[in-house]
Structures are given as structure tokens and as C-alpha cells.
Design a protein around this motif. Structure first.
Motif, PDB file in Angstrom:
ATOM      1  N   ALA A   9      37.713  44.493  32.276  1.00  0.00           N
ATOM      2  CA  ALA A   9      36.763  43.556  31.553  1.00  0.00           C
ATOM      3  C   ALA A   9      35.973  42.962  32.541  1.00  0.00           C
ATOM      4  O   ALA A   9      36.598  42.279  33.541  1.00  0.00           O
ATOM      5  N   ILE A  10      34.495  42.993  32.683  1.00  0.00           N
ATOM      6  CA  ILE A  10      33.773  42.557  33.869  1.00  0.00           C
ATOM      7  C   ILE A  10      32.923  41.567  33.008  1.00  0.00           C
ATOM      8  O   ILE A  10      32.035  42.048  32.039  1.00  0.00           O
ATOM      9  N   ILE A  11      33.076  40.470  33.093  1.00  0.00           N
ATOM     10  CA  ILE A  11      32.052  39.442  32.523  1.00  0.00           C
ATOM     11  C   ILE A  11      30.850  39.115  33.375  1.00  0.00           C
ATOM     12  O   ILE A  11      30.864  38.651  34.356  1.00  0.00           O
ATOM     13  N   GLY A  12      29.616  39.484  32.731  1.00  0.00           N
ATOM     14  CA  GLY A  12      28.500  39.350  33.642  1.00  0.00           C
ATOM     15  C   GLY A  12      27.791  40.773  33.929  1.00  0.00           C
ATOM     16  O   GLY A  12      28.481  41.634  34.689  1.00  0.00           O
ATOM     17  N   GLY A  13      26.611  41.251  33.490  1.00  0.00           N
ATOM     18  CA  GLY A  13      25.881  42.455  33.616  1.00  0.00           C
ATOM     19  C   GLY A  13      24.865  42.315  34.771  1.00  0.00           C
ATOM     20  O   GLY A  13      23.952  42.755  34.702  1.00  0.00           O
ATOM     21  N   GLY A  14      24.956  41.575  35.874  1.00  0.00           N
ATOM     22  CA  GLY A  14      24.039  41.261  36.778  1.00  0.00           C
ATOM     23  C   GLY A  14      24.470  42.448  37.969  1.00  0.00           C
ATOM     24  O   GLY A  14      25.278  43.178  37.521  1.00  0.00           O
ATOM     25  N   PRO A  15      23.778  42.039  39.144  1.00  0.00           N
ATOM     26  CA  PRO A  15      24.092  43.067  40.179  1.00  0.00           C
ATOM     27  C   PRO A  15      25.592  43.236  40.787  1.00  0.00           C
ATOM     28  O   PRO A  15      26.038  44.059  40.971  1.00  0.00           O
ATOM     29  N   VAL A  16      26.034  42.074  40.552  1.00  0.00           N
ATOM     30  CA  VAL A  16      27.627  42.106  41.163  1.00  0.00           C
ATOM     31  C   VAL A  16      28.392  42.793  40.125  1.00  0.00           C
ATOM     32  O   VAL A  16      29.544  43.569  40.307  1.00  0.00           O
ATOM     33  N   ALA A 149      42.983  43.874  33.700  1.00  0.00           N
ATOM     34  CA  ALA A 149      42.250  43.087  34.536  1.00  0.00           C
ATOM     35  C   ALA A 149      41.070  42.329  34.111  1.00  0.00           C
ATOM     36  O   ALA A 149      40.355  43.203  33.262  1.00  0.00           O
ATOM     37  N   VAL A 150      40.652  41.231  34.691  1.00  0.00           N
ATOM     38  CA  VAL A 150      39.402  40.706  34.355  1.00  0.00           C
ATOM     39  C   VAL A 150      38.648  40.263  35.598  1.00  0.00           C
ATOM     40  O   VAL A 150      39.315  39.470  36.468  1.00  0.00           O
ATOM     41  N   ILE A 151      37.477  40.493  35.638  1.00  0.00           N
ATOM     42  CA  ILE A 151      36.625  40.034  36.717  1.00  0.00           C
ATOM     43  C   ILE A 151      35.381  39.162  35.950  1.00  0.00           C
ATOM     44  O   ILE A 151      34.618  39.803  35.275  1.00  0.00           O
ATOM     45  N   ASP A 152      35.457  37.916  36.601  1.00  0.00           N
ATOM     46  CA  ASP A 152      34.397  37.146  36.032  1.00  0.00           C
ATOM     47  C   ASP A 152      33.318  37.074  36.912  1.00  0.00           C
ATOM     48  O   ASP A 152      33.401  36.387  38.171  1.00  0.00           O
ATOM     49  N   ALA A 153      32.250  37.560  36.885  1.00  0.00           N
ATOM     50  CA  ALA A 153      31.032  37.677  37.669  1.00  0.00           C
ATOM     51  C   ALA A 153      29.806  37.264  36.769  1.00  0.00           C
ATOM     52  O   ALA A 153      28.757  37.726  36.707  1.00  0.00           O
ATOM     53  N   SER A 154      30.306  36.274  35.869  1.00  0.00           N
ATOM     54  CA  SER A 154      29.061  35.724  34.990  1.00  0.00           C
ATOM     55  C   SER A 154      27.904  34.815  35.921  1.00  0.00           C
ATOM     56  O   SER A 154      27.077  34.316  35.103  1.00  0.00           O
ATOM     57  N   GLY A 155      28.189  34.438  37.024  1.00  0.00           N
ATOM     58  CA  GLY A 155      27.110  33.739  37.886  1.00  0.00           C
ATOM     59  C   GLY A 155      27.135  32.339  37.360  1.00  0.00           C
ATOM     60  O   GLY A 155      28.150  31.535  36.709  1.00  0.00           O
ATOM     61  N   THR A 156      26.158  31.453  37.766  1.00  0.00           N
ATOM     62  CA  THR A 156      26.055  30.221  37.532  1.00  0.00           C
ATOM     63  C   THR A 156      24.740  29.610  36.836  1.00  0.00           C
ATOM     64  O   THR A 156      24.429  28.422  36.858  1.00  0.00           O
TER      65      THR A 156
END
Length: 456
Positions: A9-16, A149-156
Motif C-alpha cells: 500500500a502506497i499512500i500518496g500518488g505524487g512523484p515519489v 507493507a506500507v509506504i507513506d509518501a503522502s507529503g506535507t
């Protein structure tokens, strides 16, 4: 019999986040990208008018590029500096719509909580074997994703720092929100009507504040009644001028040089040592107070732009075991590399899964969110992070530890200057504000008649 394919699961659909998914596909993992906006890169779209400091060659992830090239993608000029809009149009949109990633993206999916199935935060025995449960909200109501696994790439981007000098909202800040903007509003485009011909204060000392002030100066050329007030918490503007010619990201160095000239010209009213505490209404706008609401130092303006950085939203991670630096709110091992109180000339060392690991096995921060409150993030750093994280998830420890990135030097001295030549920093320290030079040595060389850059 082969093991079942892992779901990430990847939180955030930005570049990273998209880069993480591209690396996951290459490793035969199943990524599920949860993007809170109605399109990928929603945050980037909101700073679409901003030109990036780094050219295309630094802004395209290698795994994402391999996916795109399989679909006949024509790469942009590697030396061109894209705007946020160009990053979306020529990279993020094709990546999300023309490659196999399209089947793995869920938009309008805002993560609201993450936990382990069958385990609250306290329970330990067998915890690392339990899958994650990510709950998110969309138009259909609450939804759930299970993941290994989870990657939090949700930014700020959604959680800017407030205007108050103590890290809290200034008294009256929320009540007067209609006259306050955060980050880098498009003062020359979509929000020109809001700022043209008005007295506008910009609070902050970083690149967002500098870029906004430069845009307001352009607006003032067309709308001469526009007045610009720069509010600085520090007692000197020198740090905001950056590294000039020493900066390996030329566009960032040029920004500092042009900004220095603007301030020296007197086109901006500079208020140093202004530590905002109170905001009250006037007949035409806002009264910004430093120290007290009634009788302390104050500035009266019609609009306020707060460009004081961002902070991570950790609220939906309360049931996970995470460990963060108490000051920066970033992973402990990363903090010494990026601390703006200590970080001096040169680069942030490339880092990956080892530095980003959390006490919760299988959970990682990546991208801007991994930097917590630190402002020094570069896109290519995030790409290297997720390459390493995905390698770690599949058990390729050698690849996870390997460094596959060389970062450009900033040439910016951010360590406070002290007495003594040894402590003066890069090339003797910053140049005087009234001199068009990149540093003290360059200023002295020009005064002696030297041509070109006179620093060592």
C-alpha cells in the motif's frame, strides 16, 4: 510452491509514490496507490506555476522511466527546468495513464487510519506477521486495503506551518483565514486579482518566500500600487540569499542572486526580527503584531502569505509503532543528515531503507514526509529512498544498502556564523547585501577589479 505476491500500500500518488509503485512492479509486487486528490499529483498541480530548481534529468525516476519508454514515451529535454504543470503533463500523467500503473491507482482515496489486523498498538507477539489494514475514505464511504507493507509518501503540502513564531497559530490566525494564504500562491496567474495593487506581507525566509516575493515584484511592475513587506523572524536576511554561484543547482543559485538585488534596490520593505504573535482586523485588512496585540511592534497589510514551511500529518498513524526525532518529526537516523540547525555546506548523504526503518516492521516513510519539518528535500532523494525501500521489502539487502545516487552540492552555508575566519563558512561567508556577489570572497575580488566569479 512459490510464495504469494506481496501487496504494497502506497499512500500518496505524487512523484515519489508513483516511483515506489514503479519499483514495486519491477520486483513483482502488487502496489496499491491511494491518492487523496481526484488526480495523481494533486499537490503538484497546486504549485503548477512554480519552476523547479532542478532540470528534468533529476526529476524522473529510473524505474518510472523504464515503464514509460515501453509505451513509447518521449523524454523531455534533460536540461530543461520544468514547472509543476510541466512535471504533471509530461511525466506524472503519462506514467499514471499510459503504463501498467494505471490499474493500481485509486484516486479520491484519503487515508484515515493504518493498523495491523488483529493487533492494537500494544500487542506484540506475532505482530510482524500480521498484515496491515489501511482505511481510506472516498465518495462511497469508508474503504479498506490489506497490505504486506506500507509506504507513506503522502507529503506535507496539506499541513503548512502556521504563522506564529512559536510553532503555534498566531492568536487570531484562524479567525482571519480569508486574508491569509500559505505556501506559494499564484500571484501572477490565477490569484493575481487578490494581490494586485494591495499591501502584501510575506512571512518566511526559505525558497517559497523568496519565490513569492520575486513574483510579487513582477506584479508590482504591472500594478505599481502593489506594496511588498517581507517579514523575517531572524535578525538578518543573509541566509535567504543562498549560495549564489556556489550552488550546483544553478536555478536555485540564480534565484538567490536576483533576490539579493531586489532587496538591495529597496523595492521591498524588510522587517527583520519580526516574530508574529497576534493577528487582528483593521478597516482594510490585517494588523500583524509581534509581542502583543495592542501596543507592541506591528505592521498593517491587506493580505498575508505565510511561507514558513510544512509539517507531517501523523494523526492517521496512531496505531502504528513509529519512532521519530522529537524536533524534526522524521526518522531518527535521518535527522542528523537534514537538521537545518546543523546542516552546513554540501549535500545530504543519500539514504534508504536503513535510515527510514521504523519499529513497525514493513512500514516506511518516504518522500517529503520522511523529512518531517526539515526543508531540504530534493525529488531525486525520494526516488533513491523508494528504490532502497522496495529492495528491502523483497529481501534484497545488498541493493537496499547500495547507493545509486550522487546529489549536487548546494554551496549553501546554513550553520550559524561565529567569530573567526575558520567559522566563516563557504568562501568567507555571505556577501554584503548591497553587493552583487555570491559570497564574501567574490565581493572582495570584485572590489579589487577581478572579473567573473572571484571565490575559491
Amino acid at each position: 510452491m512459490s510464495s504469494p505476491q506481496k501487496t504494497i500500500a502506497i499512500i500518496g500518488g505524487g512523484p515519489v509514490g508513483l516511483a515506489a509503485a514503479a519499483h514495486a512492479l519491477e520486483r513483482d509486487l502488487t502496489p496499491i496507490i491511494l491518492e487523496a486528490g481526484n488526480q495523481v499529483g494533486q499537490a503538484v498541480r497546486e504549485w503548477s506555476h512554480v519552476r523547479m530548481f532542478s532540470p528534468w534529468t533529476y526529476n524522473v525516476d529510473k524505474a518510472a522511466e523504464r515503464l514509460l519508454r515501453q509505451e513509447g514515451w518521449n523524454a523531455p529535454d534533460p536540461d530543461h527546468y520544468p514547472t509543476g504543470a510541466e512535471l504533471v503533463e509530461h511525466y506524472l500523467e503519462p506514467l499514471a495513464t499510459r503504463t501498467p500503473l494505471s490499474k493500481h491507482i485509486r484516486t479520491n482515496a484519503r487515508a484515515v487510519s493504518v493498523g495491523r489486523i488483529g493487533f492494537d498498538k500494544v500487542k506484540t507477539d506475532g505482530r510482524e506477521r500480521a498484515p496491515f489494514e489501511v482505511r481510506y475514505q472516498n465518495g462511497k464511504g469508508p474503504q479498506t486495503v490489506r497490505a504486506d507493507a506500507v509506504i507513506d509518501a503522502s507529503g506535507t503540502w496539506r499541513t503548512p506551518n502556521p504563522a506564529g513564531s512559536n510553532g503555534l497559530a498566531a492568536i487570531g490566525e484562524m479567525e482571519h483565514a480569508s486574508l491569509i494564504a500559505y505556501g506559494m500562491p499564484d500571484v501572477l496567474g490565477g490569484q493575481r486579482y487578490r494581490y494586485a495593487g494591495k499591501v502584501v506581507a510575506v512571512l518566511g525566509a526559505g525558497h517559497s518566500a523568496v519565490g513569492t516575493i520575486l513574483d510579487l515584484a513582477k506584479l508590482k511592475e504591472a500594478e505599481p500600487l502593489t506594496q511588498i513587506v517581507w517579514l523575517l523572524r531572524s535578525d538578518s536576511p543573509e541566509k535567504s540569499f543562498g549560495g549564489g554561484a556556489n550552488d550546483k543547482l544553478a536555478a536555485r543559485g540564480e534565484l538567490g542572486r536576483v533576490f539579493r538585488q531586489l532587496i538591495a534596490s529597496g523595492g521591498v520593505r524588510v522587517e527583520t526580527g519580526f516574530r508574529l504573535t497576534h493577528i487582528t482586523a483593521t478597516g482594510t485588512g490585517l494588523r500583524l503584531g509581534a509581542g502583543s496585540a495592542c501596543c507592541g511592534r506591528h505592521v498593517e497589510v491587506e493580505e498575508l502569505i505565510v511561507s514558513t514551511g510544512f509539517r507531517p500529518d501523523l494523526s492517521f498513524l496512531r496505531e502504528l509503532r513509529i519512532s521519530l526525532d522529537p524536533a524534526l518529526e522524521c526518522p531518527f537516523m535521518l535527522a542528523p543528515l537534514i537538521d537545518p540547525n546543523e546542516h552546513s555546506c554540501g549535500t545530504v548523504r543519500p539514504h534508504g531503507a536503513r535510515e527510514l526503518a521504523q519499529p513497525e516492521p514493513g512500514f516506511y516513510f518516504a518522500g517529503m514526509k520522511s523529512y518531517g519539518r526539515a526543508p531540504t528535500f530534493l525529488m531525486m532523494t525520494g526516488y533513491e529512498q523508494v528504490r532502497s525501500i522496495i529492495a528491502d521489502i523483497v529481501g534484497d539487502k545488498e541493493a537496499a544498502e547500495r547507493v545509486e545516487l550522487v546529489l549536487p552540492e548546494t554551496g549553501v552555508c546554513s550553520r550559524p556564523l561565529t567569530n573567526g575566519a575558520e567559522a566563516e563558512g563557504c568562501c568567507g561567508g555571505p556577501a554584503p547585501v548591497e553587493v552583487d556577489a555570491c559570497c564574501k570572497q567574490d565581493a572582495e575580488a570584485k572590489a579589487a577589479g577581478a572579473k567573473g566569479c572571484g571565490c575559491s
